[in-house]
Design an enzyme around this catalytic site. Structure first.
Site, PDB file in Angstrom:
ATOM      1  CG  HIS A 307      27.457 -52.956 -51.956  1.00  0.00           C
ATOM      2  ND1 HIS A 307      27.092 -53.340 -53.218  1.00  0.00           N
ATOM      3  CD2 HIS A 307      28.208 -51.842 -52.084  1.00  0.00           C
ATOM      4  CE1 HIS A 307      27.617 -52.488 -54.090  1.00  0.00           C
ATOM      5  NE2 HIS A 307      28.289 -51.563 -53.429  1.00  0.00           N
ATOM      6  CG  ASP A 364      31.282 -45.724 -49.307  1.00  0.00           C
ATOM      7  OD1 ASP A 364      32.022 -44.948 -49.908  1.00  0.00           O
ATOM      8  OD2 ASP A 364      30.324 -46.299 -49.841  1.00  0.00           O
TER       9      ASP A 364
HETATM   10  N1  CMC Z   1      21.918 -50.779 -41.302  1.00  0.00           N
HETATM   11  C1  CMC Z   1      20.862 -51.459 -40.826  1.00  0.00           C
HETATM   12  N2  CMC Z   1      20.053 -52.228 -41.565  1.00  0.00           N
HETATM   13  C2  CMC Z   1      20.323 -52.315 -42.869  1.00  0.00           C
HETATM   14  C3  CMC Z   1      21.405 -51.639 -43.444  1.00  0.00           C
HETATM   15  C4  CMC Z   1      22.225 -50.847 -42.612  1.00  0.00           C
HETATM   16  N3  CMC Z   1      23.261 -50.191 -43.105  1.00  0.00           N
HETATM   17  N4  CMC Z   1      21.431 -51.898 -44.761  1.00  0.00           N
HETATM   18  C5  CMC Z   1      20.423 -52.719 -45.018  1.00  0.00           C
HETATM   19  N5  CMC Z   1      19.735 -52.987 -43.869  1.00  0.00           N
HETATM   20  C6  CMC Z   1      18.601 -53.899 -43.700  1.00  0.00           C
HETATM   21  C7  CMC Z   1      17.312 -53.340 -44.254  1.00  0.00           C
HETATM   22  O1  CMC Z   1      16.614 -52.610 -43.280  1.00  0.00           O
HETATM   23  C8  CMC Z   1      16.608 -54.587 -44.710  1.00  0.00           C
HETATM   24  O2  CMC Z   1      16.090 -55.216 -43.583  1.00  0.00           O
HETATM   25  P1  CMC Z   1      14.708 -56.065 -43.698  1.00  0.00           P
HETATM   26  O3  CMC Z   1      14.984 -57.150 -44.699  1.00  0.00           O
HETATM   27  O4  CMC Z   1      14.487 -56.581 -42.321  1.00  0.00           O
HETATM   28  O5  CMC Z   1      13.672 -55.077 -44.149  1.00  0.00           O
HETATM   29  C9  CMC Z   1      17.737 -55.466 -45.235  1.00  0.00           C
HETATM   30  O6  CMC Z   1      18.903 -55.042 -44.491  1.00  0.00           O
HETATM   31  C10 CMC Z   1      18.005 -55.336 -46.714  1.00  0.00           C
HETATM   32  O7  CMC Z   1      18.203 -53.956 -46.987  1.00  0.00           O
HETATM   33  P2  CMC Z   1      17.844 -53.239 -48.347  1.00  0.00           P
HETATM   34  O8  CMC Z   1      17.539 -51.804 -48.069  1.00  0.00           O
HETATM   35  O9  CMC Z   1      16.824 -54.058 -49.106  1.00  0.00           O
HETATM   36  O10 CMC Z   1      19.191 -53.363 -49.100  1.00  0.00           O
HETATM   37  P3  CMC Z   1      19.514 -52.568 -50.381  1.00  0.00           P
HETATM   38  O11 CMC Z   1      20.263 -53.504 -51.227  1.00  0.00           O
HETATM   39  O12 CMC Z   1      18.316 -51.917 -50.950  1.00  0.00           O
HETATM   40  O13 CMC Z   1      20.435 -51.384 -49.813  1.00  0.00           O
HETATM   41  C11 CMC Z   1      22.286 -50.079 -49.191  1.00  0.00           C
HETATM   42  C12 CMC Z   1      21.799 -51.339 -49.938  1.00  0.00           C
HETATM   43  C13 CMC Z   1      23.778 -49.910 -49.439  1.00  0.00           C
HETATM   44  C14 CMC Z   1      21.546 -48.826 -49.737  1.00  0.00           C
HETATM   45  C15 CMC Z   1      21.969 -50.246 -47.685  1.00  0.00           C
HETATM   46  O14 CMC Z   1      22.627 -51.394 -47.191  1.00  0.00           O
HETATM   47  C16 CMC Z   1      22.371 -49.005 -46.876  1.00  0.00           C
HETATM   48  O15 CMC Z   1      21.545 -48.090 -46.736  1.00  0.00           O
HETATM   49  N6  CMC Z   1      23.622 -48.991 -46.303  1.00  0.00           N
HETATM   50  C17 CMC Z   1      24.116 -47.836 -45.591  1.00  0.00           C
HETATM   51  C18 CMC Z   1      24.594 -46.776 -46.564  1.00  0.00           C
HETATM   52  C19 CMC Z   1      25.907 -47.152 -47.227  1.00  0.00           C
HETATM   53  O16 CMC Z   1      26.868 -47.589 -46.584  1.00  0.00           O
HETATM   54  N7  CMC Z   1      25.936 -46.953 -48.560  1.00  0.00           N
HETATM   55  C20 CMC Z   1      27.149 -47.204 -49.369  1.00  0.00           C
HETATM   56  C21 CMC Z   1      26.981 -48.310 -50.324  1.00  0.00           C
HETATM   57  S1  CMC Z   1      28.536 -48.803 -51.023  1.00  0.00           S
HETATM   58  C22 CMC Z   1      28.932 -47.534 -52.090  1.00  0.00           C
HETATM   59  C23 CMC Z   1      28.653 -47.821 -53.497  1.00  0.00           C
HETATM   60  O17 CMC Z   1      29.170 -48.829 -54.041  1.00  0.00           O
HETATM   61  O18 CMC Z   1      27.917 -47.011 -54.090  1.00  0.00           O
END
Ligand code: CMC
Length: 428
Positions: A307, A364
């Site tokens: 998240h 989710d």
């Molecule tokens: N699976 C694998 N790796 C992940 C995931 C995941 N679901 N989410 C984040 N990471 C890794 C990412 O690759 C990064 O690794 P590194 O530091 O080695 O490069 C690290 O964790 C930090 O990720 P980020 O992309 O900087 O995190 P973010 O805050 O930008 O993204 C997110 C948050 C929700 C978009 C992401 O965790 C994601 O894509 N999750 C899966 C989709 C999902 O479940 N979305 C629903 C969110 S909750 C609904 C809402 O409230 O809107």
């Protein structure tokens, strides 16, 4: 200026006011920085940028706190109903009994829709995604209520739009869902409450009794409450942004629906089930997919994990996990994809990659599992999220307009070509 930060650019010091929120959050106000220094701040994805001051929702991602208008989400989910939460978010206080009854009746007065809407629904191909249908139908409401386009209309009239949206969106959802299923539509029933009425419109057949399972009604109500607002996320910011141009509330909500549609936002619950089905079809090897999620050369991510804001746990996920277990027990659901979900949850909670990055199952993950168990088709998941999020979007739009916020217009750092001369086509 009581408290300020100092920023030194090329030897010149700029004083930037410090703004403090009611929960002690601190921001550096850079709104005048460009005018004074020609410098902007850059924050792609707005990861560290406050776009507004808001009194609606407080969340602390580190501590796993979520409160609507000061009330903890745990208390609201346990003791309140979705419609009461909608009132709270939009009008800022819990309703008295008479205020609630009035709100309930205003919504029921407005939950029927113009019969011509059926013609619009008929125009969609049968495989159209329900989020595309819903955002189009939300926009189409401007055609049925053109007076909503007037940005200067009175708040009484805005209230009518609010009642229409909360009343009509579930009806539009159920009507288009039944059209796609090819079954006759159940009109809203004024003797029923909001959530039971919605479930009956969705799954009931007009000439047949529809027995409502209180466990399902309760789970749906909770899912709606837990999704009702989440401060300045992608879709909410979109609603405020579109509304800041003085576009109508219907148009702003339609934009919010489109923003919510993506798999990284409201589409995540759909993506969770699709991911579980893919894993099952590929032989059910959970560890293979854990490895894929960890592989930086593989775009695969574990849907329903991680998240942007909650970095220790998602309080909504905690509440729904309990419900998911109850529903699965009560309904005796036994499905391979739920087994895969449990294994994924177990492995990811122990695996260093996920633990170090604080990637916990989010709301989710569990809402997808619950909705799957109660028979809501996967494509409809983001639509359910939309019904839940609607009061939050409305509250945020209303706050933005009441505060007379300026049109949203970020800056950029241009990284393209410098000036160059045009070369006619025949000489290229
Ligand atoms: N699976 C694998 N790796 C992940 C995931 C995941 N679901 N989410 C984040 N990471 C890794 C990412 O690759 C990064 O690794 P590194 O530091 O080695 O490069 C690290 O964790 C930090 O990720 P980020 O992309 O900087 O995190 P973010 O805050 O930008 O993204 C997110 C948050 C929700 C978009 C992401 O965790 C994601 O894509 N999750 C899966 C989709 C999902 O479940 N979305 C629903 C969110 S909750 C609904 C809402 O409230 O809107």
């Amino acid at each position: 200026m009581s408290k300020y930060a100092e920023l030194i650019i090329d030897g010149k010091t700029y004083q930037l006011p410090i703004i403090e929120g009611s929960e002690g959050e601190v921001a550096v106000d850079i709104s005048k920085l460009r005018a004074e220094s020609k410098v902007i701040t850059l924050d792609i994805g707005y990861k560290n940028t406050g776009s507004t001051k808001s009194e609606i929702t407080f969340l602390d991602g580190e501590k796993g706190i979520l409160r609507y208008r000061g009330y903890p989400i745990e208390q609201l989910a346990e003791q309140s109903t979705f419609l009461e939460v909608a009132y709270l978010l939009i009008y800022g206080a819990l309703p008295s009994k008479s205020e609630f009854d009035q709100f309930n009746s205003d919504i029921k007065k407005n939950w029927l829709i113009h019969e011509d809407v059926k013609k619009i629904i008929d125009g969609f191909p049968s495989n159209a995604h329900p989020m595309g249908i819903l955002s189009s139908l939300a926009t189409s409401l401007t055609a049925f209520f053109p007076e909503s386009l007037d940005p200067n209309r009175s708040w009484d009239k805005v209230n009518l739009t609010i009642h229409r949206l909360i009343g009509k969106i579930p009806t539009l959802v159920a009507m288009s869902f039944n059209k796609q299923r090819g079954v006759p539509f159940n009109y809203p029933n004024n003797s029923m409450d909001y959530v039971p009425n919605f479930l009956k419109m969705m799954f009931g057949i007009p000439s047949e009794e529809y027995e409502l399972d209180p466990v399902i009604v309760n789970a749906m109500d909770k899912i709606f409450i837990l999704h009702a607002d989440h401060e300045q996320n992608c879709s909410t910011s979109t609603v405020r942004f579109v509304g800041s141009s003085q576009a109508s509330l219907y148009a702003s909500i339609a934009a919010g629906i489109n923003a919510l549609w993506g798999p990284l936002h409201g589409g995540a619950n759909q993506a969770v089930i699709e991911m579980l089905e893919n894993i099952e079809n590929d032989g059910g090897d959970v560890s293979k997919y854990i490895e894929k999620a960890k592989d930086k050369n593989d775009p695969f991510r574990l849907m329903g994990f991680g998240h942007r804001v909650y970095k220790n746990f998602d309080p909504r996920a905690k509440i729904l996990k309990k419900r998911a277990d109850q529903i699965l027990d009560k309904m005796g659901v036994d499905s391979p994809i739920l087994d895969i979900a449990k294994k994924l949850e177990e492995v990811a909670l122990k695996d260093d990659y996920f633990v170090e990055r604080k990637l916990y199952p989010n709301v989710d993950f569990y809402s997808g599992i619950i909705m799957n168990a109660i028979g809501i088709p996967t494509q409809m998941f983001p639509v359910m999220f939309t019904i839940g999020r609607l009061p939050g979007w409305i509250a945020q739009w209303k706050e933005m307009r009441e505060n007379k916020e300026p049109i949203g217009r970020p800056r950029q750092i241009y990284t393209g070509a410098n000036e160059r001369d045009y070369i006619p086509l025949e000489k290229r």
